[in-house]
Scaffold this motif. Structure first.
Motif, PDB file in Angstrom:
ATOM      1  N   TRP A 142       0.409  -3.014  -9.392  1.00 22.52           N
ATOM      2  CA  TRP A 142      -1.121  -2.674  -9.074  1.00 22.52           C
ATOM      3  C   TRP A 142      -1.741  -2.348 -10.333  1.00 22.52           C
ATOM      4  N   CYS A 160      -9.691   3.208  -3.405  1.00 23.54           N
ATOM      5  CA  CYS A 160      -9.124   4.423  -3.263  1.00 23.54           C
ATOM      6  C   CYS A 160      -9.802   5.539  -3.611  1.00 23.54           C
ATOM      7  N   CYS A 184      -7.045   5.752   0.962  1.00 25.65           N
ATOM      8  CA  CYS A 184      -6.824   4.557   0.393  1.00 25.65           C
ATOM      9  C   CYS A 184      -7.040   3.499   1.741  1.00 25.65           C
ATOM     10  N   CYS A 198      -3.841  -6.323  -7.051  1.00 25.26           N
ATOM     11  CA  CYS A 198      -2.829  -7.045  -7.383  1.00 25.26           C
ATOM     12  C   CYS A 198      -2.726  -8.468  -6.914  1.00 25.26           C
ATOM     13  N   TYR A 200      -7.871  -0.868  -7.154  1.00 23.90           N
ATOM     14  CA  TYR A 200      -6.799  -1.265  -7.768  1.00 23.90           C
ATOM     15  C   TYR A 200      -6.412  -2.884  -7.143  1.00 23.90           C
ATOM     16  N   CYS A 240       3.255   6.286  -5.645  1.00 25.81           N
ATOM     17  CA  CYS A 240       3.024   6.252  -6.998  1.00 25.81           C
ATOM     18  C   CYS A 240       1.953   7.039  -7.765  1.00 25.81           C
ATOM     19  N   ARG A 241       0.671   7.232  -6.720  1.00 22.63           N
ATOM     20  CA  ARG A 241      -0.341   7.816  -7.320  1.00 22.63           C
ATOM     21  C   ARG A 241      -1.204   8.899  -6.589  1.00 22.63           C
ATOM     22  N   GLN A 252       3.598   1.734  -1.398  1.00 21.16           N
ATOM     23  CA  GLN A 252       4.184   1.777  -2.830  1.00 21.16           C
ATOM     24  C   GLN A 252       3.101   2.363  -3.680  1.00 21.16           C
ATOM     25  N   LEU A 253       1.815   2.064  -3.594  1.00 21.65           N
ATOM     26  CA  LEU A 253       0.766   2.354  -4.376  1.00 21.65           C
ATOM     27  C   LEU A 253       0.420   4.098  -3.929  1.00 21.65           C
ATOM     28  N   PHE A 305       0.948  -1.086   0.176  1.00 25.09           N
ATOM     29  CA  PHE A 305       0.061  -0.074   0.077  1.00 25.09           C
ATOM     30  C   PHE A 305       0.831   1.238  -0.086  1.00 25.09           C
ATOM     31  N   LYS A 341      -5.563  -0.904 -12.305  1.00 22.33           N
ATOM     32  CA  LYS A 341      -6.606  -0.167 -12.004  1.00 22.33           C
ATOM     33  C   LYS A 341      -7.985  -0.869 -12.567  1.00 22.33           C
TER      34      LYS A 341
END
Length: 515
Positions: free
Chosen positions: A240, A164, A146, A233, A231, A140-141, A136-137, A134, A242
């Protein structure tokens, strides 16, 4: 004598070189190997262990050609996954000021602790890897919110699902999604245009009177079933992905089928009725259904805003806010009464949307340019579909197959002052909720299928329609008999003779008039 000794020695050597029919070994070579091994190793009391030496020499020559052991792969799947997950544990240099800024990273460790008290969860080790995934997610966005939605099991691999919400004005750009219904409609329009071009050249052909039902439009982003972005994985550390937005057609078909997930988003969904999309769309539809039916919260944790209260009472409310004055409900009361739990996700109507849309209203473009709107007959207005409003207690949920919708309990009756109230869904096995003081949470860990009772009967195909209406003008007549043909022939001859006689009489009258 010497010749005899040499012949006897040669004969005995040939006897010793004779191979055995069982082991394909000969005594001469075996003794040579035994003596060589004795000279190399020089064991003590060799005369006492000569038999063991002989046995070891034979064992070294044996080759196992029937081994059932598999070859060790060069790189096992677990090793490859460990190499990918190793990046989760790499620490980046982060300033202390950045750490103090509010982040969308959820406290998965705290959620895992309460789920462990409730007897639900994925284990501390996996929850720690999920927490790093999480992180890492979120890095990146541009996410504002989340949280861990749950885990959906599959036949080949599983799906970790993150719910999210983007920050205002920073949502990722996404092109217009063309649904399978749109593609089919465009193909039908193209076929109709081609048929009309052919009709203009050739003779008029019968036109079909069938009109497809109107397509229910999908709800916009940030509303209804598309309120949040999801998202997924397959393992922590893997990329991840979408999920696309969900359409009403996908939700309606998902209600009629039962399919296990494979763990591959691009896998086709083979079912009847045909599902409009692949496994990614089916997964998104099931997430929307599970969220609408199982996401609950303690009574009073959420409340409607003041702006909502000024609107008309008939208008459905679709938003809420946290109640700052919420003090929590005793755990014993929440474990005994289902009225202390409420739904905080909108109900999905039979139309496949959270808000009903009137399909009988046509857009202005479809009216004629001459302005004959008043001349057209207005169709009967359908009755709007209304579902249970937001923040409805779960005690009002209907039973299914004589099974109550929910089961509640306490995590521990021995230490009730530190216990957690647990709510389990019987309609969606795997959905759980917990509450303790001012904290609560929801999670789903299951196969993504709704409870269907003791048996399940799939949908039957529709009855085939008639190809054409049956009538006398197209119904094939029976062949006439010989007598009927002769009678018809005689009648035609009499009719022809009478017609000729009338013509002769008319000619005679004309001649008399001329004279």
């Amino acid at each position: 004598m010497d010749n005899q000794r040499q012949q006897a020695a040669a004969s005995f050597k040939a006897f010793m070189l004779k191979n055995s029919t069982k082991s394909n070994l000969n005594l001469y070579d075996h003794l040579a190997r035994v003596l060589t091994k004795v000279m190399d190793e020089r064991p003590e009391n060799v005369v006492d262990v000569i038999e063991d030496v002989s046995r070891d020499v034979k064992r070294e020559l044996l080759q196992n050609n029937q081994s059932t052991l598999r070859d060790v792969p060069l790189s096992a799947a677990a090793q490859l996954l460990a190499e990918q997950q190793r990046l989760l544990f790499s620490r980046e240099d982060v300033d202390q000021e950045d750490e103090l800024v509010e982040t969308a990273l959820p406290n998965v460790s705290e959620t895992g602790f309460y789920l462990e008290q409730a007897g639900v969860g994925l284990g501390r080790e996996e929850m720690q890897r999920i927490f790093l995934a999480f992180k890492q997610l979120v890095d990146c966005r541009p996410l504002q919110r989340c949280q861990l939605w749950g885990k959906i099991l599959g036949t080949e691999s599983n799906y970790l699902v993150a719910e999210c919400e983007y920050r205002d004005g920073e949502e990722e750009e996404q092109g217009p999604e063309e649904t399978p219904e749109d593609e089919e409609r465009e193909a039908e329009i193209q076929d109709e245009d081609e048929e009309n071009e052919v009709v203009e050249v050739a003779d008029a052909l019968p036109q079909s009177t069938y009109k497809p039902p109107p397509v229910v439009p999908k709800e916009a982003n940030h509303t209804g079933v598309n309120k949040y972005v999801y998202y997924v994985c397959t393992e922590p550390g893997l990329p991840w992905v979408k999920l696309p937005s969900v359409t009403p057609a996908q939700i309606n078909v998902a209600r009629q089928i039962r399919k296990f997930f494979t763990g591959r988003l691009d896998a086709p969904v083979i079912s009847y009725p045909p599902f409009p999309g692949n496994e990614a769309n089916y997964l998104r539809a099931q997430i929307a259904r599970i969220s609408a039916g199982t996401h609950v919260s303690p009574l009073g944790f959420y409340q409607f805003g003041e702006e909502e209260g000024d609107e008309e009472d008939d208008a459905p409310r679709d938003s809420y806010e946290e109640n700052p004055d919420f003090e929590g409900i005793p755990v014993t009361e929440m474990a005994e009464s289902l009225s202390t739990w409420v739904h905080h996700v909108q109900h999905v109507l039979q139309q496949g949307r959270c808000t009903w849309v009137n399909l009988s209203v046509k857009p202005e473009d479809e009216f004629d340019e001459e302005g004959d709107e008043e001349e057209k007959e207005e169709p009967d207005e359908p009755e709007p579909e209304v579902g249970p409003p937001l923040l409805t207690p779960v005690s009002e949920d209907a039973e299914l197959f004589n099974t109550p919708s929910w089961s509640s309990r306490m995590s521990s009756t021995l230490t009730s002052q530190y216990a957690v109230a647990v709510l389990r869904s019987n309609l969606w096995p795997g959905a759980h909720a917990y509450a303790c003081g001012k904290k609560f949470g929801n999670i789903y860990i299951g196969w993504g299928m709704k409870f269907a009772g003791e048996g399940y009967s799939p949908s039957l195909p529709l009855t085939p329609q008639n190809e054409y209406p049956s009538g006398p003008e197209i119904t094939e007549a029976l062949d006439p008999t010989l007598e009927e043909e002769q009678a018809l022939k005689a009648a035609l001859e009499e009719q022809q003779a009478a017609q000729e006689e009338m013509e002769d009489m008319e000619e005679e009258e004309e001649e008399e008039d001329d004279d």
